[in-house]
Design a protein around this motif. Structure first.
Motif, PDB file in Angstrom:
ATOM      1  N   UNK A  57       0.814  -1.212   0.000  1.00 42.13           N
ATOM      2  CA  UNK A  57       0.000   0.000   0.000  1.00 42.13           C
ATOM      3  C   UNK A  57       0.851   1.268   0.000  1.00 42.13           C
ATOM      4  N   UNK A  58       2.044   1.196   0.570  1.00 38.80           N
ATOM      5  CA  UNK A  58       2.927   2.362   0.532  1.00 38.80           C
ATOM      6  C   UNK A  58       3.360   2.662  -0.901  1.00 38.80           C
ATOM      7  N   UNK A  59       3.468   1.622  -1.710  1.00 34.71           N
ATOM      8  CA  UNK A  59       3.810   1.831  -3.118  1.00 34.71           C
ATOM      9  C   UNK A  59       2.635   2.438  -3.885  1.00 34.71           C
ATOM     10  N   UNK A  60       1.410   2.117  -3.469  1.00 34.28           N
ATOM     11  CA  UNK A  60       0.244   2.774  -4.067  1.00 34.28           C
ATOM     12  C   UNK A  60       0.304   4.273  -3.804  1.00 34.28           C
ATOM     13  N   UNK A  61       0.563   4.649  -2.542  1.00 34.81           N
ATOM     14  CA  UNK A  61       0.650   6.067  -2.206  1.00 34.81           C
ATOM     15  C   UNK A  61       1.788   6.744  -2.966  1.00 34.81           C
ATOM     16  N   UNK A  62       2.910   6.042  -3.092  1.00 32.53           N
ATOM     17  CA  UNK A  62       4.051   6.610  -3.802  1.00 32.53           C
ATOM     18  C   UNK A  62       3.749   6.766  -5.294  1.00 32.53           C
ATOM     19  N   UNK A  63       3.040   5.792  -5.871  1.00 30.43           N
ATOM     20  CA  UNK A  63       2.676   5.874  -7.287  1.00 30.43           C
ATOM     21  C   UNK A  63       1.716   7.034  -7.515  1.00 30.43           C
TER      22      UNK A  63
END
Length: 228
Positions: A57-63
């Motif tokens: 989910x942190x990668x979703x926010x980063x994307x």
């Protein structure tokens, strides 16, 4: 509002609160192998894509932070409406997250995959806009009394009565949104200012009301809605 719509609205709220698109975000790069946000460093595109595909989910926010501005810009240019572009941006990242199992970093970049989803969501928005315009035109035609209309005054009066009756059957918010649009000739933005509703809520009420109204008018026309 259905359970699915409620869930989607909640997810969109959480997504928009997790990270805002930044004007220069698309150019950020980092060789760090830490999780997004750890020590203030951001992952590289390949690492971000791998984490996204794995459900991080942190990668979703980063994307969203990195490519949200790109998605928004594409939508704004195509739709010409800031509010619609914001809606499309949210829908793109929700669709990407829900369909992340269909993304493979080996087959292409995450940014390119997001652009593909963006183009489909823009096409959906334009199609929905056309449907709304057609319904507005159909409903407006039913309310318009033309001096050159061959329909008798009695039938035109029945048409107006029919339209008012169907409007009265709509839920109050939908009825108010359509009445302000049809009878007062207000735009969605003006209706939002008058009612205090968010612009997205106004559009939702108008869209659902038009759909129900159009369906009812078509049913009346198909079953001989005029009675002697």
């Amino acid at each position: 509002m259905t359970a699915q719509q409620t869930t989607e609205r909640t997810e969109r709220t959480e997504l928009s609160g997790s990270a805002e698109p930044a004007a220069g975000a698309a150019g950020e790069r980092s060789g760090s192998r830490q999780s997004p946000g750890a020590g203030g460093e951001q992952p590289g595109d390949e690492e971000l894509a791998a984490g996204f595909a794995a459900g991080d989910e942190e990668c979703l926010a980063a994307a969203y932070h990195r490519w949200g501005r790109l998605v928004y810009t594409l939508a704004r240019r195509s739709l010409g409406d800031a509010a619609e572009a914001e809606d499309v941006t949210q829908l793109v990242f929700l669709a990407a997250w829900r369909g992340r199992t269909g993304f493979s970093p080996e087959r292409g970049a995450l940014a390119a995959w997001l652009v593909g989803i963006t183009r489909r969501k823009i096409a959906d928005a334009l199609t929905a806009r056309t449907r709304r315009a057609d319904l507005v035109a159909a409903a407006g035609a039913a309310m318009t009394v033309s001096a050159h209309d061959s329909v008798s005054p009695a039938d035109r009066a029945l048409d107006r009565v029919l339209l008012r009756r169907e409007l009265a059957r709509l839920p109050a918010p939908q009825r108010r949104a359509l009445s302000l649009a049809f009878y007062d000739d207000l735009t969605h933005t003006q209706i939002a200012q008058l009612t205090g509703w968010p612009l997205g809520t106004v559009k939702s009420h108008a869209r659902r009301g038009l759909h129900r109204l159009g369906s009812r008018l078509r049913e009346e026309a198909g079953t001989g809605g005029r009675h002697a």
